[in-house]
Design a protein around this motif. Structure first.
Motif, short mmCIF file in Angstrom:
data_model
loop_
_atom_site.label_atom_id
_atom_site.label_comp_id
_atom_site.label_asym_id
_atom_site.label_seq_id
_atom_site.Cartn_x
_atom_site.Cartn_y
_atom_site.Cartn_z
N MET A 1 0.83 -1.20 0.00
CA MET A 1 0.00 0.00 0.00
C MET A 1 0.87 1.25 0.00
N GLN A 2 0.50 2.22 -0.79
CA GLN A 2 1.27 3.45 -0.88
C GLN A 2 1.19 4.23 0.42
N ARG A 3 2.32 4.77 0.85
CA ARG A 3 2.41 5.48 2.12
C ARG A 3 1.88 6.90 1.98
N VAL A 4 1.14 7.34 2.99
CA VAL A 4 0.63 8.71 3.00
C VAL A 4 1.80 9.65 3.25
N PRO A 5 1.99 10.69 2.43
CA PRO A 5 3.10 11.63 2.64
C PRO A 5 3.07 12.23 4.05
N GLN A 6 4.25 12.40 4.63
CA GLN A 6 4.33 12.88 6.00
C GLN A 6 3.71 14.26 6.17
N ALA A 9 -0.01 13.77 6.38
CA ALA A 9 -0.41 13.14 7.65
C ALA A 9 -0.37 14.15 8.79
N TYR A 83 7.38 19.73 1.55
CA TYR A 83 7.65 18.46 0.87
C TYR A 83 8.93 18.61 0.05
N THR A 103 -4.52 10.85 -3.86
CA THR A 103 -3.70 9.64 -3.91
C THR A 103 -3.85 8.84 -2.61
N ALA A 104 -3.86 9.54 -1.49
CA ALA A 104 -4.00 8.88 -0.19
C ALA A 104 -5.37 8.23 -0.04
N ALA A 107 -5.46 5.09 -2.11
CA ALA A 107 -4.67 4.03 -1.51
C ALA A 107 -5.37 3.40 -0.31
N LEU A 108 -6.10 4.23 0.43
CA LEU A 108 -6.79 3.75 1.63
C LEU A 108 -8.19 3.24 1.34
#
Length: 231
Positions: A1-6, A9, A83, A103-104, A107-108
């Motif tokens: 699963m693609q990680r949510v950008p910090q 978050a 970023y 994108t998040a 992915a979720l």
């Protein structure tokens, strides 16, 4: 699963903890954080109401802000949320997290707007605060806007009450604890006898001491008198 950008978050977390709007949270700079008064100052140009505002921060929110301020200073950045463009690119402030958000969500497997984080904050406040305090913390000019969140909180409270098993409540009322029984017995044993001449002051409504009109019923001292219904 693609990680949510910090940066996304952290933006979501701050919005959920302090009720920021999307444009407010991603525009935050180091100098806006007030550690002495524990909160964040918003400039009039960044708020929806076009007025300068101070947003109080709780313990958890202050921990996040402290981390982000230290991080920004370490990167020599003015903005709290930035970023990196590419692996070796320079860090840039977030102008619009729309693409990262979409994108998040994909992915979720979710379908939410960023503004739903503020709605979640206001609803949580409505569960524990008065209507006036909720409106103040939500920063709504119109009470009508706040009422929508209050209705959601009220409905959630009603659902919680309706979920309580009534049988358990009935058993609890019918079966007092030993501590309650001992306290009741002690009160009965230590109750002083009434002094002569004061009995009439303790008589209920409807007695000889406090006569009621015959056309009135229901006046027991604990409920309002009501007219006797026609025969």
């Amino acid at each position: 699963m693609q990680r949510v950008p910090q940066h996304l978050a952290d933006g979501i977390l701050l919005a959920r903890l302090m009720g920021f709007r999307k444009g407010e949270v991603f525009a935050l700079t180091v100098d806006q954080v007030d550690f002495q008064n524990r909160g964040v100052w918003l400039e009039a140009s960044s708020t929806k109401a076009n007025r300068a505002e101070f947003i109080s921060a709780g313990t958890e929110a202050m921990e996040v802000l402290t981390r982000l301020v230290a991080q920004a200073r370490g990167w020599k950045q003015l903005h709290l949320l930035t970023y990196q463009r590419g692996e070796k690119g320079k860090r840039l402030p977030v102008k619009n997290p729309k693409r990262a958000w979409q994108t998040a969500m994909k992915a979720l497997g979710l379908q939410y707007r960023f503004h739903d984080t503020k709605a979640s904050y206001v609803t949580a406040v409505a569960h524990v605060a008065t209507a006036a305090v909720t409106q103040q913390l939500a920063r709504h000019r119109s009470y009508e806007t706040t009422k929508r969140y209050l209705r959601v909180a009220d409905q959630a409270a009603r659902n919680a009450v309706e979920a309580i098993p009534m049988k358990a409540i009935a058993n609890a009322v019918a079966s007092p604890s030993r501590k309650q029984e001992s306290q009741t017995d002690g009160m009965a044993a230590t109750k002083a006898p009434q002094e002569p001449g004061k009995e009439k002051a303790l008589e209920p409504l409807g007695s000889k001491a406090f006569p009621l009109p015959s056309e009135m019923v229901g006046a027991t001292g604990f409920e309002p008198a009501t007219l006797r219904p026609p025969v």
